[in-house]
Structure formats: structure tokens, C-alpha cells
Design an enzyme around this catalytic site. Structure first.
Site, short mmCIF file in Angstrom:
data_model
loop_
_atom_site.label_atom_id
_atom_site.label_comp_id
_atom_site.label_asym_id
_atom_site.label_seq_id
_atom_site.Cartn_x
_atom_site.Cartn_y
_atom_site.Cartn_z
N THR A 263 46.12 23.81 37.87
CA THR A 263 45.88 23.80 36.43
C THR A 263 44.93 24.91 36.02
O THR A 263 43.84 25.05 36.59
CB THR A 263 45.29 22.45 36.00
OG1 THR A 263 46.19 21.40 36.36
CG2 THR A 263 45.04 22.41 34.49
N CYS B 90 26.65 37.47 48.80
CA CYS B 90 27.53 36.80 49.76
C CYS B 90 27.05 36.95 51.20
O CYS B 90 27.49 36.25 52.09
CB CYS B 90 28.96 37.33 49.63
SG CYS B 90 29.64 37.12 47.98
N GLN C 32 32.98 44.59 39.89
CA GLN C 32 31.75 45.22 39.42
C GLN C 32 32.01 46.32 38.41
O GLN C 32 31.07 46.87 37.83
CB GLN C 32 30.97 45.80 40.61
CG GLN C 32 30.52 44.77 41.63
CD GLN C 32 29.38 43.90 41.14
OE1 GLN C 32 28.74 44.19 40.13
NE2 GLN C 32 29.09 42.83 41.87
N ALA D 14 37.21 36.69 42.02
CA ALA D 14 37.64 37.92 42.68
C ALA D 14 37.92 37.71 44.17
O ALA D 14 38.78 38.39 44.74
CB ALA D 14 36.58 39.01 42.49
N THR D 15 37.21 36.79 44.82
CA THR D 15 37.47 36.53 46.23
C THR D 15 38.90 36.06 46.45
O THR D 15 39.60 36.52 47.35
CB THR D 15 36.47 35.50 46.79
OG1 THR D 15 35.17 36.08 46.83
CG2 THR D 15 36.86 35.05 48.19
N ASN E 145 29.38 46.88 45.07
CA ASN E 145 28.47 45.84 44.61
C ASN E 145 27.04 46.03 45.10
O ASN E 145 26.10 45.55 44.47
CB ASN E 145 28.98 44.47 45.07
CG ASN E 145 29.18 44.38 46.57
OD1 ASN E 145 29.85 45.21 47.17
ND2 ASN E 145 28.59 43.38 47.19
N SER F 282 36.64 39.44 37.93
CA SER F 282 35.83 38.22 37.97
C SER F 282 35.14 37.99 36.64
O SER F 282 34.66 38.94 36.01
CB SER F 282 34.78 38.33 39.09
OG SER F 282 33.95 37.20 39.12
N HIS G 246 32.28 36.06 35.99
CA HIS G 246 30.82 35.93 35.93
C HIS G 246 30.09 37.25 36.16
O HIS G 246 28.86 37.28 36.10
CB HIS G 246 30.33 34.85 36.90
CG HIS G 246 30.34 35.24 38.34
ND1 HIS G 246 29.20 35.52 39.05
CD2 HIS G 246 31.35 35.38 39.21
CE1 HIS G 246 29.50 35.79 40.30
NE2 HIS G 246 30.81 35.74 40.43
#
Length: 455
Positions: A293, A379, A233, A125-126, A205, A253, A255
Site C-alpha cells: 500500500t 548508516c 543527496q 533510497a536504500t 553523502n 529519498s 527525508h
């Protein structure tokens, strides 16, 4: 299942002798790690100067979620036998990997009501937020020089906006109300003829509040301004319809939705088409927007996680809501001066951010060694400053310092919630017993009106 077969093989290989080291390594490599199974050790576990009797309870789901074992099963073949480069066009290994990538693209698109052609794979997501904020404004820089965002966005959005300011762009950081939600009238008033992007996080978040996405989308549509949202989120936790929200770009994202780390996806609307300037040069993969890739196993895992989330979202939501109520009620039954940060109505239930008055936050965190929780975003957790999100809500600095974010998820159990409540109550009471301020408040003294003398 493939993961069980691999785990079984690893156990047999790693445990020829009944040594504790091999036993623990085998367990760490099994898919039981996905449900954070603790193990006991007579000597305990020592890490970063902290010693505990065993693995702590995991209640930090906003930082990351454990990979669902079904996701691991989907990924393993693309590590072991189907390891082709999805961009290889001349043989079966490449074809089957490419097919798996496109299946995953469709699974992710299906969860948000989009077309697979509108999904671009990234590292997370970043990266999506950087492409969205900087990429859009760089592409339209000749006519658009203004961005609107909020004070409670994720750090990568705020830093991308500051980067644009250094390049001469203007940025409006909208304040939020005490419940964490933006004022739609302030959004409307902030729009200028040269506004090129509105970026608002769907689910925060740190405090879990859900912004009024459809209403924001309607305002952006009215003024024909691209609307970007960081939905990392929100994905798999609340229903998302890109057309209802009228978003032009959406950051996702893997994870955060029980998928693997290191993979994300950027939704980019095709009609009306949104354009961005790529932030990375290379082989032109992903329509030239994100060269490099595509990591087939990670993408396959992300797709599988989204498919599972769509099937189980309603069940997960109901169960997590019950666990959140169990935790909040359990804490409030035994403690006073406990405040829920953020809206209690428009909120994702898996995020419970609490402030405990008359308790020092760092001491509380250190005392909760048996529970893996945080005081804010992973973060920014290295900073000792109070959460900028809570400060934006108008929370006093002392209360912002005492906040704890409990993250509840798919694999959280009632027993874990009860244990976390017990440990939290025990530690808060212990710290308050040492607090003269708490004693004064209990005696009916208004400490805010006390004139403290200096020595």
C-alpha cells in the site's frame, strides 16, 4: 494552517497545569520542531550517557533534514480526514487519496524533468538502490554479468554489489581521484560486452562532491549500458535533468529534501525502457515493481517537499553557500592544519567535510556535544573504523579519523554557524594543547621522518 490548529489543540490538551514535562511535550509536538528550536532545562538533558544544557545545534543535514512546516501542512489532512487507501476503487476516500498520490508523483517528476509515469514509490533510497542494482542484473542475467560502480558509493549500493558477487556476477569498483571524482577514462576502460549496469552516486553523502553526470551518461549511452544514480543527496539541491544526465534509473529519498522519513521514489526510464525484477512480492502496486500500500501522507509530503524545493532551490543554494563560506572562513581564521575533504569546485555547499590534523576524531566529536554533527555516513557511524570514502580519496588514516561533516540546510542560521565555529575552534585548540605531536610540528619538526623507538 492545519498544523498550527493541531499544535494549538495539543498544547491546550497537554498543558492544563504549568508542569515542565507537559510544556516540553507540547513543544516537541509542535511544528517548531522542524526548525530544531532548543529548549532550556535547569537540570539539562541526559541521553545515552551524555548530558548537555539543552538541545544541540543541528548541523547533520546529510543524515536527515527537518520536515518543512509547509510539508506538514500538506500531509495532515491525509492523516486526519482523508485517510482512504489509494488503491480502494469503490468510494470517495480511495479516489481522493489516489488523486493526491498522482499529484505527488507529478510534483516529484517535475523536479527531475521526468514523466509522472516514470516514478515508482518506495520506502526510501536504500530500497530504490536495491531494486536498481539487483533488479536490473537479475532481469538481464542471461546476457549481462558485470556491474561497474565506485569505491565511494553508499553502503547499500556496495552491499547490493557484494550480494551479486556472491551470486556469480562480476563487479568493478572504480577508484576515485584525490578530489573524490572518478576518472572518465577508467570508466570507459572498465566497460565490457557483458556490462549490464553502471551505478554512480550524483552527490556523495560524506564529502558532497558532484560527479560529472552528463559525461558519465554520454559514455553509457555510447555503449548502450543502463546508468543508475543514487541522487538522494542531489534532489532539490542541484538541478537535475534525467534526459541531460541520460540516466535509466535514479534513487530518491523524501527525508533528505525536508520531507518525511519512510518514503522514496525510483525513476525508471520508459524510452528506451528499462526493466527490473521486483524485489518484493504482493498486490502488484506501482506497476508490479514495488508491491504494498502506498502511504498517502508520506507521498503527499514528499511531493510537497519537491514542489517547494523547485521554487526555492536557487535561493537555498545562494544562502547555504554564504553560510558555508562563513563557517569555513571562521574556522580557518583561528585554526591551522584544516583540510577540506573532496573537491572544492564540484561540490554541494551544504556539505562541509573537514579534517583537523593532530586531533583525535572521537574526542572531537564527544567534545562537540552542543553541535549535532557526524564523522561520516549515518548508516556506518556505529563503526570506529575511519571512513571508507576518505580512505578511497587517499586520505591518511590519522587524518580520516579526524574528519567532521558539517551539514548546512534551509533552516540553518548565521547565529548557529557562528556558535558552531566558536565551539569547534575551542575544542580543537583544547585537544591540540594536549597533543605532543602538534607541539613538535609547531617547533618545525618533521614528524613523518622521525624514527620512533619501541619499548
Amino acid at each position: 494552517m492545519a498544523s498550527k490548529l493541531l499544535a494549538s489543540t495539543l498544547r491546550q490538551t497537554l498543558t492544563p497545569k504549568p508542569t515542565s514535562t507537559a510544556s516540553h511535550l507540547a513543544r516537541a509536538l509542535s511544528t517548531a520542531a522542524a526548525v530544531a528550536e532548543p529548549y532550556e532545562d535547569t537540570d539539562g538533558i541526559s541521553m545515552k550517557g551524555v548530558k548537555i544544557s539543552g538541545r544541540p545545534l543541528y548541523l547533520d543535514m546529510q543524515a536527515t533534514s527537518p520536515v518543512d512546516p509547509r510539508v506538514v501542512d500538506a500531509m495532515l489532512p491525509y492523516y486526519l480526514t482523508r485517510y482512504g487507501n489509494p488503491h480502494s476503487r469503490t468510494h470517495m476516500y480511495g479516489w481522493e487519496s489516489d488523486s493526491a498520490v498522482e499529484t505527488a508523483r507529478a510534483q516529484i517528476a517535475d523536479l527531475i524533468g521526468a514523466s509522472p509515469k516514470e516514478i515508482v514509490f518506495t520506502s526510501g533510497a536504500t530500497e530504490c538502490n536495491n531494486i536498481s542494482v539487483k533488479g536490473v542484473m537479475h532481469f538481464y542475467k542471461d546476457k549481462k554479468r558485470h556491474v561497474i560502480t565506485t569505491q565511494t558509493e553508499h553502503k547499500c549500493v556496495l552491499d547490493s554489489c557484494r550480494h551479486l558477487q556472491q551470486e556469480g556476477f562480476d563487479v568493478t569498483y572504480l577508484p576515485v581521484k584525490s578530489d573524490g571524482l572518478i576518472d572518465l577514462d577508467q570508466l570507459r576502460a572498465a566497460i565490457r560486452p557483458d556490462t549490464g549496469l553502471v551505478s554512480v552516486m550524483a552527490v556523495n553523502n560524506e564529502i558532497g562532491v558532484i560527479q560529472p553526470m552528463e559525461e558519465i551518461g554520454e559514455i553509457c549511452k555510447e555503449f548502450k549500458i543502463p546508468f543508475h544514480t543514487d541522487a538522494a543527496q542531489a534532489l532539490g539541491k542541484i538541478p537535475i535533468e534525467v534526459d541531460k544526465w541520460n540516466v535509466s534509473l535514479m534513487s530518491l529519498s523524501g527525508h533528505k529534501v525536508y520531507g518525511p522519513k519512510g518514503v522514496g521514489a525510483l525513476y525508471m526510464r520508459r524510452r528506451p525502457r528499462i526493466r527490473v525484477e521486483p524485489q518484493m512480492n504482493g498486490g502488484g502496486q506501482e506497476r508490479g515493481i514495488r508491491s504494498g500500500t502506498v502511504p498517502t501522507p508520506l507521498v503527499v509530503g514528499f511531493g510537497a517537499a519537491c514542489e517547494i524545493a523547485k521554487k526555492e532551490m536557487e535561493y537555498d543554494q545562494k544562502r547555504i553557500t554564504e553560510l558555508q563560506e562563513r563557517m569555513l572562513n571562521g574556522i580557518r581564521e583561528k585554526l591551522d592544519f584544516v583540510v577540506v575533504n573532496g573537491s572544492t569546485e564540484r561540490r554541494y555547499p551544504g556539505n562541509l567535510n573537514l579534517s583537523f590534523a593532530y586531533v583525535e576524531g572521537e574526542s572531537l566529536l564527544m567534545g562537540l556535544k552542543e553541535v549535532a554533527v557526524s564523522s561520516g555516513s549515518a548508516c556506518t557511524s556505529a563503526s570506529l573504523e575511519p571512513s571508507y570514502v576518505l580512505r578511497a580519496l587517499g586520505v591518511d588514516e590519522d587524518m580520516a579519523h579526524t574528519s567532521i561533516r558539517f551539514g548546512i540546510g534551509r533552516f540553518t542560521t548565521e547565529a548557529e554557524i557562528d556558535r558552531a565555529v566558536q565551539l569547534t575552534v575551542q575544542q580543537v585548540k583544547k585537544l591540540r594543547d594536549m597533543s605532543p605531536l602538534y607541539e613538535m610540528v609547531k617547533d618545525g619538526i618533521d614528524i613523518k621522518n622521525i624514527q620512533w623507538s619501541q619499548h
